[in-house]
Motif scaffolding. Structure first.
Motif: not given
Length: 118
Positions: A9-12, A33-34, A56-57
């Motif tokens: 849900t949301g940004s999770t 990727e990062g 989001s982060t």
């Protein structure tokens, strides 16, 4: 590093895999990727860590769920699996019965139709 995830849900999102180096990934997955830092896993009594990512982060973190809730979910899933296996068996039996009926119908049609007509 590549992080595979299943959106919640949301940004999770729930992390479903962490990959290093050159890997071939399915096209239908969700990936980021990062250069991620894996968080330290805490040792909390009666809690199991679940790796998640904040989309989001792009920060990885552990969420902790009660072992009791995990075992309750496991029991529910086992019950659903047993029910699904029973349904699957019934459907397989129905499918076999339908195939036999079609074969009998085919034989009946062949016995009624003369070779010159068919």
């Amino acid at each position: 590093m590549i992080v595979a995830y299943a959106k919640e849900t949301g940004s999770t999102a729930l992390v479903t895999g962490v990959y290093y180096g050159e890997v071939v990934l399915p096209e239908d997955g969700n990936y980021i990727e990062g250069a991620f830092e894996l968080p330290q896993q805490g040792d909390l009594p009666n809690l199991d860590p679940v790796l998640k990512i904040d989309l989001s982060t792009t920060i990885l973190y552990y969420d902790y769920v009660s072992r009791d809730s995990v075992f309750a979910q496991l029991g529910d899933l086992q019950k659903k699996l047993t029910e699904a296996e029973g349904i699957n068996k019934r459907l397989a039996e129905e499918s076999n019965a339908n195939q036999l009926a079609l074969m009998e119908l085919h034989m009946l049609v062949l016995s009624v139709v003369s070779p010159d007509e068919g």
